[in-house]
Scaffold this motif. Structure first.
Motif, mmCIF file in Angstrom:
data_model
loop_
_atom_site.group_PDB
_atom_site.id
_atom_site.type_symbol
_atom_site.label_atom_id
_atom_site.label_comp_id
_atom_site.label_asym_id
_atom_site.label_seq_id
_atom_site.Cartn_x
_atom_site.Cartn_y
_atom_site.Cartn_z
ATOM 1 N N VAL A 187 17.157 25.848 -124.214
ATOM 2 C CA VAL A 187 15.768 25.376 -124.211
ATOM 3 C C VAL A 187 15.327 25.077 -122.779
ATOM 4 C CG1 VAL A 187 14.185 23.575 -124.995
ATOM 5 C CG2 VAL A 187 15.872 24.504 -126.577
ATOM 6 N N SER A 188 16.208 24.450 -122.010
ATOM 7 C CA SER A 188 15.884 24.157 -120.611
ATOM 8 C C SER A 188 15.646 25.443 -119.826
ATOM 9 C CB SER A 188 17.007 23.352 -119.951
ATOM 10 O OG SER A 188 17.169 22.110 -120.613
ATOM 11 N N ALA A 189 16.435 26.457 -120.087
ATOM 12 C CA ALA A 189 16.232 27.751 -119.427
ATOM 13 C C ALA A 189 14.875 28.325 -119.807
ATOM 14 C CB ALA A 189 17.346 28.719 -119.814
ATOM 15 N N GLY A 190 14.477 28.173 -121.065
ATOM 16 C CA GLY A 190 13.161 28.640 -121.492
ATOM 17 C C GLY A 190 12.040 27.927 -120.767
ATOM 18 N N ILE A 191 12.199 26.623 -120.552
ATOM 19 C CA ILE A 191 11.193 25.844 -119.819
ATOM 20 C C ILE A 191 11.098 26.341 -118.378
ATOM 21 C CG2 ILE A 191 10.643 23.540 -118.931
ATOM 22 C CD1 ILE A 191 11.980 22.405 -121.505
ATOM 23 N N VAL A 192 12.238 26.548 -117.752
ATOM 24 C CA VAL A 192 12.257 26.995 -116.353
ATOM 25 C C VAL A 192 11.685 28.409 -116.221
ATOM 26 C CG1 VAL A 192 13.786 27.569 -114.425
ATOM 27 C CG2 VAL A 192 14.148 25.457 -115.713
ATOM 28 N N VAL A 193 12.039 29.301 -117.143
ATOM 29 C CA VAL A 193 11.512 30.672 -117.099
ATOM 30 C C VAL A 193 9.999 30.653 -117.295
ATOM 31 C CG1 VAL A 193 11.473 32.884 -118.347
ATOM 32 C CG2 VAL A 193 13.656 31.809 -117.762
ATOM 33 N N PHE A 194 9.508 29.842 -118.240
ATOM 34 C CA PHE A 194 8.068 29.731 -118.447
ATOM 35 C C PHE A 194 7.372 29.266 -117.175
ATOM 36 C CE2 PHE A 194 4.474 26.908 -119.280
ATOM 37 C CZ PHE A 194 3.590 27.813 -119.853
ATOM 38 N N THR A 195 7.949 28.269 -116.510
ATOM 39 C CA THR A 195 7.348 27.764 -115.277
ATOM 40 C C THR A 195 7.338 28.838 -114.201
ATOM 41 O OG1 THR A 195 8.080 25.529 -115.836
ATOM 42 C CG2 THR A 195 7.457 25.930 -113.547
ATOM 43 N N ALA A 196 8.414 29.603 -114.089
ATOM 44 C CA ALA A 196 8.467 30.686 -113.096
ATOM 45 C C ALA A 196 7.395 31.736 -113.379
ATOM 46 C CB ALA A 196 9.850 31.323 -113.092
ATOM 47 N N VAL A 197 7.213 32.084 -114.655
ATOM 48 C CA VAL A 197 6.182 33.058 -115.021
ATOM 49 C C VAL A 197 4.792 32.494 -114.738
ATOM 50 C CG1 VAL A 197 5.138 34.280 -116.983
ATOM 51 C CG2 VAL A 197 7.624 34.263 -116.705
ATOM 52 N N ALA A 198 4.587 31.210 -115.045
ATOM 53 C CA ALA A 198 3.297 30.575 -114.767
ATOM 54 C C ALA A 198 3.027 30.542 -113.267
ATOM 55 C CB ALA A 198 3.270 29.169 -115.354
ATOM 56 N N MET A 199 4.059 30.290 -112.472
ATOM 57 C CA MET A 199 3.886 30.281 -111.018
ATOM 58 C C MET A 199 3.559 31.677 -110.498
ATOM 59 S SD MET A 199 6.841 27.686 -109.787
ATOM 60 C CE MET A 199 6.139 26.699 -108.486
ATOM 61 N N LEU A 200 4.184 32.675 -111.071
ATOM 62 C CA LEU A 200 3.889 34.049 -110.685
ATOM 63 C C LEU A 200 2.430 34.388 -111.018
ATOM 64 C CD1 LEU A 200 5.201 36.579 -109.485
ATOM 65 C CD2 LEU A 200 5.742 37.287 -111.810
ATOM 66 N N GLY A 201 1.987 33.961 -112.194
ATOM 67 C CA GLY A 201 0.593 34.175 -112.558
ATOM 68 C C GLY A 201 -0.353 33.423 -111.639
#
Length: 133
Positions: free
Chosen positions: A12-26
């Motif tokens: 779940v923590s990895a999912g949170i971090v990946v989401f944040t990375a994608v949001a930062m890329l956007g």
């Protein structure tokens, strides 16, 4: 805490971090601002802290035999979590909006939901990789 619980928390923590990375890329393409990136990171930290709090409450609840105590403890911790989140958001809006974009903070906190929903996908990927080795 058991191995399965720790793995679940990591997924779940990895999912949170990946989401944040994608949001930062956007954000890099749509609204590149330090305050947006800082807000996303603050939101991610808050999401991870909220998830850790939920996991600890769940772990304690599984060890308790009294269902009424579990219900009371769960409600109190949930209310405290969200009150603290509201206080932090108000502080960001009123005092620190030049450092942290409040909308980005909320988007970062929503990473908690994305992390929970993406956990089964991450789990399949992890299991496939460990069996492939």
């Amino acid at each position: 805490m058991g191995k399965e619980t720790k793995n679940l928390m990591l997924e779940v923590s990895a999912g949170i971090v990946v989401f944040t990375a994608v949001a930062m890329l956007g954000a890099l393409f749509m609204y590149p601002s330090r305050a947006v990136f800082a807000g996303l990171i603050l939101g991610m930290v808050l999401a991870l802290a909220m998830f850790l709090s939920m996991a600890m409450v769940l772990e304690r609840s599984m060890k308790t035999d009294d269902p009424k105590a579990v219900q009371k403890q769960s409600i109190i911790s949930s209310v405290l979590r969200y009150l603290l989140l509201i206080v932090i958001l108000i502080a960001v809006i009123v005092r620190f909006s030049n450092w942290f974009n409040p909308v980005a903070v909320v988007i970062g906190v929503l990473g908690l939901k994305v992390g929970a929903f993406s956990q089964p996908i991450i789990h399949k990927i992890v299991v496939k990789r460990t069996k492939g080795e």
